[in-house]
Write an enzyme that holds these catalytic residues in place. Structure first.
Site, PDB file in Angstrom:
ATOM      1  N   GLU A 116       0.871  -1.214   0.087  1.00 32.52           N
ATOM      2  CA  GLU A 116      -0.040   0.000   0.076  1.00 32.52           C
ATOM      3  C   GLU A 116       0.765   1.260   0.043  1.00 32.52           C
ATOM      4  OE1 GLU A 116      -1.886  -0.171   4.083  1.00 32.52           O
ATOM      5  OE2 GLU A 116      -2.408  -2.205   3.434  1.00 32.52           O
ATOM      6  N   LYS A 118       2.369   4.537   1.267  1.00 35.23           N
ATOM      7  CA  LYS A 118       2.535   5.099   2.548  1.00 35.23           C
ATOM      8  C   LYS A 118       2.343   6.494   2.611  1.00 35.23           C
ATOM      9  CE  LYS A 118       5.812   5.128   6.661  1.00 35.23           C
ATOM     10  NZ  LYS A 118       5.791   6.439   6.743  1.00 35.23           N
ATOM     11  N   ASP A 120       1.845  10.419   3.836  1.00 34.84           N
ATOM     12  CA  ASP A 120       2.539  11.086   4.771  1.00 34.84           C
ATOM     13  C   ASP A 120       1.590  12.017   5.315  1.00 34.84           C
ATOM     14  OD1 ASP A 120       4.883  11.734   5.936  1.00 34.84           O
ATOM     15  OD2 ASP A 120       5.745  12.809   4.215  1.00 34.84           O
ATOM     16  N   TYR A 228      -6.359   2.018   6.978  1.00 30.34           N
ATOM     17  CA  TYR A 228      -5.691   0.831   6.356  1.00 30.34           C
ATOM     18  C   TYR A 228      -5.563  -0.272   7.279  1.00 30.34           C
ATOM     19  CZ  TYR A 228      -2.285   3.846   8.794  1.00 30.34           C
ATOM     20  OH  TYR A 228      -1.742   4.808   9.545  1.00 30.34           O
ATOM     21  N   LYS A 316      11.127   2.645   1.592  1.00 25.41           N
ATOM     22  CA  LYS A 316      11.088   4.187   1.175  1.00 25.41           C
ATOM     23  C   LYS A 316      11.417   4.143  -0.176  1.00 25.41           C
ATOM     24  CE  LYS A 316      10.019   5.977   5.285  1.00 25.41           C
ATOM     25  NZ  LYS A 316      10.860   7.007   5.839  1.00 25.41           N
ATOM     26  N   CYS A 410      17.118  45.267   3.775  1.00 28.82           N
ATOM     27  CA  CYS A 410      16.489  44.309   2.576  1.00 28.82           C
ATOM     28  C   CYS A 410      17.163  44.473   1.450  1.00 28.82           C
ATOM     29  CB  CYS A 410      14.966  45.030   2.349  1.00 28.82           C
ATOM     30  SG  CYS A 410      14.322  44.360   1.074  1.00 28.82           S
ATOM     31  N   CYS A 413      15.123  46.685  -1.315  1.00 23.58           N
ATOM     32  CA  CYS A 413      14.844  48.100  -0.998  1.00 23.58           C
ATOM     33  C   CYS A 413      15.637  48.808   0.041  1.00 23.58           C
ATOM     34  CB  CYS A 413      13.205  48.281  -0.574  1.00 23.58           C
ATOM     35  SG  CYS A 413      12.958  47.991   0.735  1.00 23.58           S
ATOM     36  N   CYS A 428      11.118  42.455   5.714  1.00 26.26           N
ATOM     37  CA  CYS A 428      11.492  43.800   5.358  1.00 26.26           C
ATOM     38  C   CYS A 428      10.254  44.565   5.665  1.00 26.26           C
ATOM     39  CB  CYS A 428      11.538  43.789   3.749  1.00 26.26           C
ATOM     40  SG  CYS A 428      11.423  45.324   3.253  1.00 26.26           S
ATOM     41  N   CYS A 433       8.742  48.732  -0.701  1.00 24.51           N
ATOM     42  CA  CYS A 433       9.667  47.750  -1.136  1.00 24.51           C
ATOM     43  C   CYS A 433       9.097  47.097  -2.611  1.00 24.51           C
ATOM     44  CB  CYS A 433       9.672  46.492  -0.214  1.00 24.51           C
ATOM     45  SG  CYS A 433      10.649  45.354  -0.629  1.00 24.51           S
TER      46      CYS A 433
HETATM   47  S1  IVH Z   1       0.432   0.384   8.865  1.00 21.07           S
HETATM   48  C1  IVH Z   1       2.018  -1.197  12.808  1.00 21.07           C
HETATM   49  N1  IVH Z   1      -0.263   1.291   6.552  1.00 21.07           N
HETATM   50  O1  IVH Z   1       3.291   5.202   8.851  1.00 21.07           O
HETATM   51  C2  IVH Z   1       1.940  -0.157  12.042  1.00 21.07           C
HETATM   52  N2  IVH Z   1       0.836   2.852   7.988  1.00 21.07           N
HETATM   53  O2  IVH Z   1       5.938   4.923  10.040  1.00 21.07           O
HETATM   54  C3  IVH Z   1       0.853  -0.093  11.233  1.00 21.07           C
HETATM   55  N3  IVH Z   1       1.123   4.970   7.486  1.00 21.07           N
HETATM   56  O3  IVH Z   1       2.157   5.098  12.028  1.00 21.07           O
HETATM   57  C4  IVH Z   1       0.893   1.085  10.107  1.00 21.07           C
HETATM   58  N4  IVH Z   1       0.336   4.877   5.323  1.00 21.07           N
HETATM   59  O4  IVH Z   1       0.886   6.609  10.424  1.00 21.07           O
HETATM   60  C5  IVH Z   1       0.403   1.761   7.792  1.00 21.07           C
HETATM   61  N5  IVH Z   1      -0.694   2.325   4.312  1.00 21.07           N
HETATM   62  C6  IVH Z   1      -0.135   2.418   5.590  1.00 21.07           C
HETATM   63  C7  IVH Z   1       0.495   3.766   6.165  1.00 21.07           C
HETATM   64  C8  IVH Z   1       0.754   3.720   7.250  1.00 21.07           C
HETATM   65  C9  IVH Z   1       1.058   5.709   6.177  1.00 21.07           C
HETATM   66  C10 IVH Z   1       2.066   5.645   8.500  1.00 21.07           C
HETATM   67  C11 IVH Z   1       1.165   5.392   9.776  1.00 21.07           C
HETATM   68  C12 IVH Z   1       2.385   4.697  10.755  1.00 21.07           C
HETATM   69  C13 IVH Z   1       3.564   5.280  10.176  1.00 21.07           C
HETATM   70  C14 IVH Z   1       4.830   4.385  10.431  1.00 21.07           C
END
Ligand code: IVH
Length: 674
Positions: A116, A118, A120, A228, A316, A410, A413, A428, A433
């Site tokens: 899945e 991840k 942010d 998730y 990552k 600045c 100006c 500034c 300006c």
């Molecule tokens: S599963 C046991 N799935 O990433 C931890 N986490 O770095 C289960 N996150 O705290 C997390 N997308 O806030 C999971 N598809 C995803 C995610 C996800 C973002 C975040 C989540 C977690 C952090 C860990």
């Protein structure tokens, strides 16, 4: 209590169900089946019925907004800890993860994984009891978070009720709250225009929006959720992650985009690569993908290390990084006067793009990372964000590297530069300006400021691009002939604008002070200044202490006012404006003579029609040392009642604020018994 007729109950129930369905179509599926107008009509109808019969269902969409602000968040213990994830940065590390999994469960069969994106953002837990949304909490330290139920309720994609599927007795659903990149940028643009501090990235914007005590602010932010996982669950059994995601989808929860299932780690790595390729089309930021062991039975066996589960890993995306040399450091002035240090680099290719500039954010960052001109640095390009310096390679220092202190003047100006109190920005303060002229004029001409009709955003940008205004003063030098040359102006509109500019020359000190856009000086502080300084010139070279002497005036405002009027260039611009015909009167000046200020320190709110014009009463209260606020709050001392008072009375009663008729008010004031 009056009984509610069954047919009304039924109608309300039907409306709630219908509206929740349309909410889901719109916010989760992004595919509405009715028009916005139709939705609004149904919503208003429901609200009206609920109000009339005092029958409100817990999952009614009308309950998403309108809760009063909190004083603080309540703590919530998570039934199951909210964990974090181990990282993998290469294919080999992912393969090692797979090996560990197999070793632990003593099997060499291929493992089924889900992959899945991840997200942010900010992790949250949503608790549903008997299918009804009960509570939302932040991750906190993993064991205990904060109750953010009201804020999460404002996110329309979060279902208030679990429908259409088998409903568990109790379920904790885990997910991520995030903000799309586009909405994050729009939010920052708006904050910049209001001179508020900016969010560094979408994640901080999402987190900041959720940690708001006032849910109406959260409601104004465009937030999304992707669900998730689960925490504690009672009354339903899921076999695996794939099935859980399918259930969440059916139960109308938003789930991560592009969830994939793979047989064995090599397939999982290919799935990761597919996500990496589509990542640029995602409207949100992702920094990798999460690979999870699909079967919950295996997850159980694998268990948890200290803070991370053994059954998942965050793979990552490789950061786009490169090493190069800083040729020079410079400073650039943004549209609102914030000065940002910039590194000019020896050009270097990073991830297929040539990078020759990088932001250094601010001087705190320069100091923290000890960045100097001439340094060899690691530069990173993440998504579409401007490249930034990750670290300095200190081993490469020759001793010839140069520090770059914050500018005192600045670069655009030459005006004075001030450091924002409590913030990291240097700004500034130059009225004239060139880097800021557009924003300054937009504010200057806006309705609450000088109210120059026809000098809105579009026209300011046009006039600026045609070089008809390149300084603040140029507004008063515009000629009709100049305007007629432009595509947006005809004879009438050109005359109108010139007349509006002429009209604005007769103004009051309050308006003018507010229009200057002095940092932190809003309408109220402009009023306080005008009440205490007779003429604009009396403010020239004013000292912070003098401004501080004004009651209710804070230090932040006082010092930025003093700094503004200590800049010689600013004073010259003000004088030039006067010689171009600006006339500033000051009816607000309260003089030095000591009035009996019997209302000193008291806050009033007015409701209904008074026997005298409201403005007159407000002036009287302020002359007597009081303050008039727009809405009732805990800090209101008296609610002044006119004829046909409005809903403020109810609010005042509920907060225990005293009410006063106009006659009683006059009497008390004469007798000084307020
Ligand atoms: S599963 C046991 N799935 O990433 C931890 N986490 O770095 C289960 N996150 O705290 C997390 N997308 O806030 C999971 N598809 C995803 C995610 C996800 C973002 C975040 C989540 C977690 C952090 C860990």
């Amino acid at each position: 209590m009056k009984r509610i007729p069954d047919n009304i109950k039924k109608e309300i129930e039907k409306l709630v169900k219908e509206l929740n369905f349309h909410c889901y179509r719109y916010y989760v599926l992004d595919s509405p089946v009715i028009s916005d107008e139709e939705y609004d009509r149904l919503f208003r109808h429901l609200k009206e019925l609920e109000g009339r019969h005092n029958y409100i269902l817990p999952d009614s969409p009308t309950q998403r907004v309108g809760a009063p602000p909190l004083d603080k968040f309540v703590k919530v213990k998570h039934k199951e800890p909210m964990l974090s994830l181990d990282n993998a940065l290469s294919e080999d590390e992912v393969r090692e993860f797979d090996q560990r999994v197999k070793r632990f469960i003593k099997s060499d069969e291929e493992i089924t994984y889900t992959i899945e994106p991840k997200y942010d953002g900010l992790a949250i837990e949503l608790t549903y009891r008997n299918g009804i949304f009960f509570r939302a909490s932040t991750r906190g330290d993993g064991y205990e978070g904060e109750d953010v139920t009201r804020n999460i309720k404002t996110i329309k994609a979060v279902p208030l009720k679990i429908e259409e599927v088998k409903t568990p007795e109790e379920i904790d659903i885990r997910g991520e709250v995030y903000m799309d990149i586009e909405d994050f940028e729009a939010l920052n643009r708006e904050r910049e225009a209001h001179r508020e501090s900016l969010f560094a990235n979408p994640r901080n914007a999402a987190a900041g929006s959720i940690r708001q005590l006032d849910s109406s602010i959260t409601s104004s932010r465009k937030l999304h959720v992707a669900c998730y996982g689960t925490g504690a669950v009672k009354g339903i059994d899921f076999k695996n992650q794939w099935e859980l995601i399918r259930w969440l989808k059916e139960a109308r929860f938003p789930v991560p985009l592009n969830v994939k299932r793979a047989q064995g780690i090599e397939e999982a790595i290919s799935a990761f690569k597919e996500i990496e390729e589509t990542r640029k089309d995602f409207p949100f930021e992702t920094d990798g993908a999460v690979i999870k062991v699909n079967e919950f039975r295996l997850q159980q066996m694998l268990g948890v290390k200290t803070r991370e589960p053994r059954w998942a890993i965050a793979y990552k995306f490789p950061a786009h990084q490169g090493t190069t040399i800083i040729r020079e450091i410079g400073a650039s002035v943004g549209r609102t006067g914030v000065i940002t240090p910039v590194a000019f680099l020896e050009p270097v290719g990073i991830g297929g793009v040539i990078v020759s500039r990088s932001t250094l954010h601010n001087w705190d960052e320069i100091q923290r990372k000890d960045i100097r001109a001439g340094d060899t640095v690691v530069v990173e390009r993440a998504g579409d964000v401007i490249p930034h310096v990750v670290t300095v390679v200190k081993e490469k220092r020759t001793g010839k590297e140069k520090h770059f202190p914050p500018p005192r003047r600045c670069p655009s100006c030459n005006s004075i530069v001030e450091r924002e109190e409590g913030g990291v920005a240097y700004r500034c303060i130059g009225l004239n300006c060139p880097a800021q002229v557009q924003e300054r004029i937009k504010h200057y001409a806006s309705r609450a400021a000088m109210d120059i009709e026809g000098l809105g955003e579009k026209n300011v940008e046009l006039l600026y691009s045609k070089r008809l205004i390149s300084s603040f003063l140029d507004v008063y030098k515009l000629k009709k002939e100049d305007l007629l040359e432009l595509p947006r102006f005809a004879d009438k509109s050109a005359s109108n604008l010139i007349e509006a500019i002429e009209r604005s020359k007769q103004t009051t000190l309050v308006r003018f002070l507010y229009s200057l856009g002095i940092l932190h000086v809003g309408e109220y502080s402009a009023k306080l200044l005008a009440m205490n300084f007779r003429r604009l010139e009396d403010l020239y070279n004013v000292k912070t202490e003098n401004v501080m002497n004004i009651k209710q005036m804070g230090e932040k405002i006082a010092s930025s006012t003093a700094r503004f009027f200590s800049d010689r260039e600013n004073l010259r611009t003000l004088d030039a404006m006067k010689s171009l015909g600006l006339k500033i009167s000051n009816p607000d000046y309260k003089g030095k003579k000591k009035e009996k200020r019997v209302l000193d320190g008291l806050t009033f709110v007015i409701t209904g029609t008074l026997p005298k014009p409201r403005k007159e009463v407000e002036d009287l209260i302020e002359r007597m040392g009081g303050h008039v606020a727009g809405s009732v709050s805990k800090s209101t001392d008296y609610l002044l009642l006119g004829k046909d008072p409005g809903s403020k009375v109810k609010k005042a009663t509920s907060l225990g604020v005293k009410t006063l008729s106009y006659e009683a008010f006059l009497l008390k004031m004469i007798q000084k018994r307020v």
